[in-house]
Design an enzyme around this catalytic site. Structure first.
Site, mmCIF file in Angstrom:
data_model
loop_
_atom_site.group_PDB
_atom_site.id
_atom_site.type_symbol
_atom_site.label_atom_id
_atom_site.label_comp_id
_atom_site.label_asym_id
_atom_site.label_seq_id
_atom_site.Cartn_x
_atom_site.Cartn_y
_atom_site.Cartn_z
ATOM 1 C CE LYS A 1 -3.786 -2.386 2.321
ATOM 2 N NZ LYS A 1 -4.527 -2.680 3.547
ATOM 3 C CD GLN B 1 -3.282 -4.090 6.722
ATOM 4 O OE1 GLN B 1 -3.505 -3.079 6.057
ATOM 5 N NE2 GLN B 1 -3.561 -5.295 6.284
ATOM 6 C CG ASP C 1 -9.584 0.334 5.171
ATOM 7 O OD1 ASP C 1 -9.400 -0.153 4.046
ATOM 8 O OD2 ASP C 1 -8.986 -0.048 6.188
HETATM 9 N N1 GUN Z 1 -6.497 -6.263 6.484
HETATM 10 C C1 GUN Z 1 -6.753 -7.037 5.400
HETATM 11 N N2 GUN Z 1 -7.423 -6.340 4.461
HETATM 12 C C2 GUN Z 1 -7.576 -5.090 4.969
HETATM 13 C C3 GUN Z 1 -8.192 -3.911 4.454
HETATM 14 O O1 GUN Z 1 -8.736 -3.862 3.336
HETATM 15 N N3 GUN Z 1 -8.155 -2.828 5.270
HETATM 16 C C4 GUN Z 1 -7.565 -2.864 6.495
HETATM 17 N N4 GUN Z 1 -7.579 -1.753 7.220
HETATM 18 N N5 GUN Z 1 -7.000 -3.934 7.000
HETATM 19 C C5 GUN Z 1 -7.004 -5.052 6.229
#
Ligand code: GUN
Length: 299
Positions: A53, A97, A120
C-alpha cells in the site's frame, strides 16, 4: 466464449486515472494527496500488505506516511496517533491495518477516524451512506468498490432488469456489495449459509458474487448460462501435486466448471485482489479532491 477478467489490467487502468488526477490536483493547487497507514505489531502478512500500500501510494505521487508501532502499543497511544492524523492537513486518508494485535480493540479506533479521511470505508458514517445510496457523499470500502468496477465495465452504470445474487452477508463485503448493486438498480438477493436451495437461488443470477470463504463452493450447475461471476474468496488449499506441503490459492467458485457456463468470470488469484489496493488509492484521491472543494474523479 467466456471472458476471464484480468484484474491486474483493470487495476492498472484505475491506477492510471489516480496518477493523472493526482498530477492535475498538484498542478492546480500545489497539494498532493496524503495517505497515512498505521500498522501495529509484527504479523508478516500484514507487513507485506502495508508495504504494498505504501509503495503504491508513492508510485501514484502521494505523500505516503507509514507509522509502524510495536505490538505493546496501548489503546490510548493508538487513539492519540489517529487524533494527530485527523488534525494533520497534509493527510487526506488514514488506514489502520487490521487485525490489530490483542488486546487492542479495532472498532473504537476505526470509528475515531474522521469519516472524510476513512479511505477504507469502514466508519459507520460511510457504511451508512452506502446503505442509504448516498454514493457521492461518502467513501466506499475498497473490495466492494473494486468488484463494482468490474460490474460497471461489463454491464454499464444501470443494472435495471438484471438479477444479482451476493453470497455472504458480512459488514465488510456482502452488505455493502448488495447495497451498491441495489443502488445501480439491480434486483438483489443476499444469500448466506442459512439460505434454502442456495444452488437454485444462484441459478437465477445474471450477476453472481461469491464471498463466503469456502473453497470452490459454487459449482458449474449453480450458474445461469451467460452469467457474470465475481469471485471474492481467497482460500489457501493443499496442493500435493506441486510437492509435499505445498498449497495454492482458490476462490469460492469452482473456476473451470463455472467458466464453461458463465460469460464473464474473475479468477483467483488475479481478479478482485489487485483491485483492492487500486481502490484505496482511488479513495485517497477522492478524499483529497473533496477536501479542496473540487469534484472528485469517478472510477
Ligand atoms: N487487512 C486485510 N485487508 C484489509 C483492508 O482492506 N483494510 C484494512 N484496514 N485492513 C485489512
Amino acid at each position: 466464449m467466456t471472458t476471464v477478467v484480468d484484474g491486474k489490467e483493470v487495476a492498472a487502468s484505475v491506477i492510471g486515472v489516480v496518477k493523472t488526477t493526482t498530477m492535475a490536483l498538484e498542478k492546480d493547487t500545489g497539494v498532493k494527496p496524503g495517505l497515512a497507514v498505521i500498522i501495529v505489531g509484527d504479523d508478516p502478512a500484514s507487513h507485506t500488505y502495508v508495504s504494498s500500500k505504501s509503495r503504491m501510494a508513492k508510485e501514484c505521487g502521494f505523500t505516503s506516511i507509514q507509522h509502524t508501532l510495536p505490538a505493546e502499543t496501548t489503546q490510548g497511544d493508538l487513539a492519540a496517533l489517529v487524533e494527530t492524523l485527523n488534525r494533520d492537513k497534509t493527510v487526506h486518508g488514514i488506514l489502520v491495518q487490521l487485525p490489530l494485535p490483542r488486546p487492542l480493540e479495532s472498532d473504537p479506533i476505526i470509528q475515531s477516524i474522521l469519516p472524510e479521511k476513512d479511505v477504507d470505508g469502514l466508519h459507520v458514517v460511510n457504511a451508512g451512506k452506502v446503505a442509504t445510496g448516498d454514493l457521492d457523499g461518502g467513501l466506499v470500502s475498497c473490495t466492494p468498490a473494486g468488484a463494482m468496477v468490474f460490474v460497471r465495465r461489463t454491464h454499464g452504470e444501470d443494472l435495471s432488469g438484471l438479477s444479482a445474487v451476493v453470497i455472504g452477508r458480512s459488514n465488510l463485503f456482502g452488505k455493502p456489495m448488495a447495497a451498491l448493486l441495489l443502488a445501480a438498480n439491480a434486483t438483489v438477493t443476499t444469500a448466506h449459509s442459512r439460505t434454502k436451495d442456495l444452488a437454485g437461488v444462484c441459478r437465477n443470477a445474471d450477476i453472481l458474487v461469491a464471498a463466503v470463504g469456502r473453497p470452490e463452493m459454487v459449482k458449474g450447475d449453480w450458474v445461469k448460462p451467460g452469467a457474470t461471476i465475481i469471485d471474492v474468496g481467497i482460500n489457501r488449499v493443499p496442493a500435493p501435486e506441486k510437492g509435499e506441503g505445498k498449497s495454492r490459492l482458490v476462490g469460492d467458485v469452482a473456476f473451470e466448471e463455472c467458466a464453461e457456463v458463465a460469460s464473464i468470470i474473475t479468477p483467483v488469484p488475479g481478479g478482485v485482489g489487485p483491485m483492492t489496493i487500486a481502490m484505496l488509492m482511488a479513495n485517497t484521491v477522492i478524499a483529497a479532491y473533496r477536501k479542496l472543494g473540487r469534484t472528485p474523479p469517478k472510477f
